[in-house]
Each structure stands twice: as C-alpha cells, then as structure tokens.
Design a protein around this motif. Structure first.
Motif, mmCIF file in Angstrom:
data_model
loop_
_atom_site.group_PDB
_atom_site.id
_atom_site.type_symbol
_atom_site.label_atom_id
_atom_site.label_comp_id
_atom_site.label_asym_id
_atom_site.label_seq_id
_atom_site.Cartn_x
_atom_site.Cartn_y
_atom_site.Cartn_z
ATOM 1 N N ARG A 1 -15.341 3.630 6.981
ATOM 2 C CA ARG A 1 -16.380 2.858 7.650
ATOM 3 C C ARG A 1 -17.683 3.653 7.567
ATOM 4 O O ARG A 1 -18.016 4.419 8.456
ATOM 5 C CB ARG A 1 -16.026 2.583 9.118
ATOM 6 N N GLN B 1 -2.895 -1.288 15.527
ATOM 7 C CA GLN B 1 -1.815 -1.051 14.563
ATOM 8 C C GLN B 1 -0.521 -0.775 15.334
ATOM 9 O O GLN B 1 -0.479 0.125 16.168
ATOM 10 C CB GLN B 1 -2.146 0.142 13.660
ATOM 11 N N TRP C 1 -14.516 6.792 9.480
ATOM 12 C CA TRP C 1 -13.325 6.049 9.057
ATOM 13 C C TRP C 1 -12.552 5.615 10.298
ATOM 14 O O TRP C 1 -12.645 6.201 11.376
ATOM 15 C CB TRP C 1 -12.442 6.915 8.163
ATOM 16 N N ASN D 1 -8.918 5.419 11.805
ATOM 17 C CA ASN D 1 -7.629 6.055 11.585
ATOM 18 C C ASN D 1 -6.576 5.409 12.471
ATOM 19 O O ASN D 1 -6.796 5.205 13.660
ATOM 20 C CB ASN D 1 -7.690 7.548 11.876
ATOM 21 N N ARG E 1 0.852 -1.184 0.000
ATOM 22 C CA ARG E 1 0.000 0.000 0.000
ATOM 23 C C ARG E 1 0.888 1.233 0.000
ATOM 24 O O ARG E 1 2.084 1.160 0.314
ATOM 25 C CB ARG E 1 -0.933 0.027 1.212
ATOM 26 N N LEU F 1 -2.405 6.114 7.472
ATOM 27 C CA LEU F 1 -3.209 4.906 7.253
ATOM 28 C C LEU F 1 -4.601 5.107 7.837
ATOM 29 O O LEU F 1 -4.764 5.413 9.021
ATOM 30 C CB LEU F 1 -2.536 3.694 7.915
ATOM 31 N N SER F 2 -5.612 4.946 7.002
ATOM 32 C CA SER F 2 -7.006 4.991 7.457
ATOM 33 C C SER F 2 -7.837 4.092 6.556
ATOM 34 O O SER F 2 -7.413 3.742 5.455
ATOM 35 C CB SER F 2 -7.553 6.428 7.427
ATOM 36 N N GLU F 3 -9.015 3.714 7.055
ATOM 37 C CA GLU F 3 -9.935 2.871 6.290
ATOM 38 C C GLU F 3 -11.352 3.409 6.450
ATOM 39 O O GLU F 3 -11.763 3.742 7.570
ATOM 40 C CB GLU F 3 -9.896 1.421 6.783
ATOM 41 N N ALA G 1 -5.756 8.709 4.678
ATOM 42 C CA ALA G 1 -5.168 7.917 3.598
ATOM 43 C C ALA G 1 -5.685 8.325 2.223
ATOM 44 O O ALA G 1 -5.101 7.952 1.202
ATOM 45 C CB ALA G 1 -5.430 6.425 3.829
ATOM 46 N N SER G 2 -6.770 9.116 2.195
ATOM 47 C CA SER G 2 -7.284 9.584 0.910
ATOM 48 C C SER G 2 -6.230 10.369 0.138
ATOM 49 O O SER G 2 -6.212 10.353 -1.100
ATOM 50 C CB SER G 2 -8.519 10.470 1.119
ATOM 51 N N GLN H 1 -3.479 7.966 -1.418
ATOM 52 C CA GLN H 1 -4.170 7.136 -2.412
ATOM 53 C C GLN H 1 -4.513 7.930 -3.662
ATOM 54 O O GLN H 1 -4.399 7.423 -4.782
ATOM 55 C CB GLN H 1 -5.427 6.529 -1.787
ATOM 56 N N ARG I 1 -9.359 -2.254 16.051
ATOM 57 C CA ARG I 1 -8.226 -2.817 15.328
ATOM 58 C C ARG I 1 -6.934 -2.176 15.824
ATOM 59 O O ARG I 1 -6.841 -0.953 15.960
ATOM 60 C CB ARG I 1 -8.366 -2.556 13.829
#
Length: 460
Positions: free
Chosen positions: A49, A390, A53, A55, A39, A45-47, A216-217, A220, A388
């Motif tokens: 949801r 990290q 999101w 983070n 990646r 780093l974020s995802e 992370a946007s 990316q 989660r």
C-alpha cells in the motif's frame, strides 16, 4: 542418470514457505510444486500500500544467520530492524512500553493481590525460561533432530497453566491474551511450548526485523525464480508411495492429473498430509492426525497519519480486555529519518478468542476492532483508510501435553515421502524453512549427486 519412466525427480506438495524453501534448494532438479490455493506463501500474506503494506500473517524475521533472514538475503530482499518496543502491555487504560517486564507489577493498575499474583507468575516464567535456555545451550552441538526432540520434550508433561498455578483474574487475563499469540490458551498448551514463546519475546536478539515491502515478498520472490515449476490451483488428492517412487494425483481446472516422481516432499498442514498420503508407516499417519492447530484472526489497517502518533515507539502491544489481543504497528520499521505520511497496523486475536469472533461477519469484526482501537488510542479511528479481515482457521500448530511422544513417528524414514512444516518443531518461519531445507537434503541424498549435475539445465 534420470529415470525416463518418471515425470519428475521430485514433487513438492504445498507452496508455503516450507515447500518453497525445499524447492529452492532442489531447483536444479526436474521439479514440480503443487499448491491448492491461487497464491504462494501459506500463512505469510501481505499486500503493498504505497510506502507501506497491509500484513495479515507472519511478519517477524531473525538476523542474517537465521533461516528466514538468510533466505531473504539470498533473494536480494531487505530486512529492516524494528525500533519499536515488542513487549508492551495495555491494561485498564494504561499503556506500558519500553520498560523491563520486572517493573510491570509496580506500574500496572492492580490491587495488592493482583500485584502479588503477577510477581508470582513472572518468577515462575523467568525460572522456566532459564531452565529452557540451559537445555538449549546443552544441545547446541547435537543434530537438528536431536535438538527438536529435546525442545519438544522440555516440560511436556504439564500445561503452562499448571506451571504458573492459580492466578488473580486480571493476571490470568493477561497471560491468556499473551499466549493467544501462539494459538492456544495456557490450559491447552504444554508448559515448555509456552516458555519457548516467552523466551523468544524476551530475547532482544531474535525476530527483530520486518521485510521491506511486506513479508509476502519472500515467498513471491522464490516462486518467481522457480517460474512454471510452481503450479497454483492444484489440489493434491493422493500421494502414494510405491516400491520405486511416488504417484501423485491432483485436480486442477476441473480435471484430474497424475504424475510420477522418484521422491516427494509433503509440506502441507499435518491433517492434510495425513489425508492424502498412503503407503507409509501407519504410526506416522496416526501422529499427523494428532497434531493440533489453533485459529488466528487478523485485521490489516491502512492509516492516513500525517504526523507523529502515540504508538510510534511501539511495535507490539498486548491488549487484555479488548476484542483484539495484540496491536502491531507495522510502520515501526519505517520510522527512521523524516516521517512519511500514512501507516499500517495489524490487529490480532488468537485461540479461543479468535474462534469466538469468527462466528460473526467480517463487518462485525471490523466494527469491534475499530471501536477498541479508538478506545486504546482515542481519535485513531478517524485516520483509518482501509481495514481488511483475514481468518486463519488453522493459524498455527501448538505443542500440547504429550506432543513429544509423537516426534519419532513424525521424523522416521518413510521411503520416498518426506514431511516438512512448522508442526515438526516450535512453529515459526525459521522452523518451516529449516524443515523444508532438511527434507530437500534427504531428497538430494536419495537422488544422488550425479543426477543433480546432469539435470542442472533440464527443467519441466
């Protein structure tokens, strides 16, 4: 004219934000970006949801004039202001937020000796920050290199612990918890480095925004624009400077590849850079090996909130005495207008506290964090939908006593090899972006403007 004996004009090692910022500036060149992981973004780093999101890493953006804010705007991304308090403190069951730091000695549950110690520490920190701001104002017209040298040299001969002196145990715990956010303890970091951190936290005008959709946007979006020029899962083994360029060897898909380029930017952590680069000054390699990193540990939490929560007006809360050192309400950015269900938190620990917790399993960390989250805000554990963990073994570089002496070796010219990364100044997104773009500027100067025009549509 392009050199037909070279595969690329420039190879960039590392697709963290420094490498990507450099690549964006050089996107009209014959360019290759090599990233060891699967990646982009490095410690960003974020995802997503739903409306929120998770983070796990860097998350604070400056205004539109800052490097990160400007770059986000160029990529068409929206950075939103953070309405919640960013300098709250929870101690012995009492939460203080939305107040001036000068009132803390009167509001915290401390005895007389603790209050006196907190006042003493606050006065010394305030005085140090004032001296720092005076230096920063004095060097505003200087070059970026000169500004960094002055910044790194400011109060670099003693530790932050030496600056504040002996403290009451409760106050020492508070200071340690707060400074762990910058990956080191007061006894390990240089005084000037610690004062820079306090200056940023106390400022009401910087780092007050989050990126809508998650931090992370940004990496990316840059990587998507670069397309096939970014190669993931490519572990660089050597970057060798030669008389007329560089030779880069890397492993990908179980095979070893070798490419040549006229220039290279190494935007990897300092120790990685030292291990892979050859053919440059020994003093630069020695300086890279001396850069120190501290660990970070974060847990991203998705919540099932259905209505107002007691932390709605808080963004960051230092939590001395708990397993996590800072509570972040990542949903603060979205608390405008009608309240949406759900939310997102980040629980964070740095430095020695993080290293100790990382001896356990992710399940151990989750259990400790959730128990203390419920202690901080009773009943919150029942609305946790997902957590989660990290682990950032090399969370961030920090300045130690004597760090400034390394700067000339780190910034000297090394032919076709250029360094970029936040270890070159105070670590943050802005520093990483600035050093990446500056390295790209040096590459442009070395390649010459004529080639830039010719290669505008010639991409690998």
């Amino acid at each position: 004219m392009a050199d037909p004996t070279r595969d690329f004009d420039v190879v960039i090692v590392g697709a963290g934000i420094a490498g990507l910022a450099a690549a964006r500036r050089l996107r009209h060149r014959r360019l290759l970006v090599l990233e060891a992981s699967e990646r982009v973004g490095g410690r960003i780093l974020s995802e997503p949801r739903g409306d929120y999101w998770l983070n796990f890493g860097a998350h604070l953006f400056g205004d539109d004039a800052s490097p990160a804010g400007r770059l986000a705007g160029e990529m068409g991304l929206e950075a939103l202001p953070i309405p919640g308090d960013r300098a709250g403190l929870a101690f012995h069951g009492r939460i203080i937020a939305g107040a001036r730091a000068e009132t803390y000695p009167l509001r915290l549950p401390l005895g007389l000796s603790g209050r006196a110690s907190l006042v003493k520490m606050g006065l010394r920190l305030r005085s140090g920050v004032k001296r720092l701001l005076d230096v920063q104002r004095a060097v505003q017209g200087e070059s970026a290199a000169a500004r960094r040298m002055r910044q790194l040299g400011f109060d670099n001969s003693r530790t932050l612990a030496d600056l504040v002196g002996p403290l009451h145990p409760d106050v020492e715990l508070m200071l340690t918890t707060i400074t762990e956010r910058t990956s080191a303890a007061p006894s390990a970091m240089a005084a000037g480095y610690g004062l820079t951190s306090f200056a940023q936290v106390w400022s009401k005008h910087s780092f007050g925004r989050n990126l809508f959709g998650g931090s992370a946007s940004l990496p990316q979006a840059i990587a998507a624009d670069l397309g096939a020029r970014v190669s993931l899962g490519a572990t660089v083994e050597t970057v060798q400077a030669t008389g007329d360029g560089v030779v880069v060897s890397y492993r990908q898909g179980g095979e070893t590849h070798r490419v040549t380029a006229r220039q290279a930017i190494v935007a990897a952590p300092a120790d990685v850079a030292a291990a892979i680069i050859s053919g440059i000054a020994d003093e630069t390699l020695a300086a890279l090996r001396q850069i120190r990193y501290g660990p970070f540990l974060s847990a991203a939490v998705a919540t099932a909130e259905t209505g107002p929560m007691p932390y709605d007006d808080i963004y960051a809360l230092a939590t001395p005495g708990l397993s996590f050192g800072v509570f972040f309400n990542q949903a603060s950015t979205l608390r405008f207008g009608p309240r949406r269900p759900g939310g997102g938190l980040m629980l964070f620990r740095g430095a020695a506290g993080a290293a100790e917790l990382m001896r356990g399993s992710d399940q151990d960390i989750e259990a400790a964090f959730l128990a203390d989250l419920d202690r901080l805000y009773p009943g919150t554990r029942t609305i946790v939908r997902e957590i989660r963990v990290q682990r950032w073994v090399k969370g961030a570089p920090y300045a130690f006593v004597g760090r400034a002496a390394l700067q000339p070796a780190l910034t000297r010219a090394n032919g076709p090899v250029h360094l970029a990364g936040d270890y070159l100044e105070f670590p943050c997104m802005d520093a990483a972006i600035a050093t990446g773009e500056e390295a790209a500027g040096r590459v442009e100067a070395a390649l010459g403007p004529g080639v830039a025009q010719e290669m505008a549509t010639d991409r690998p």
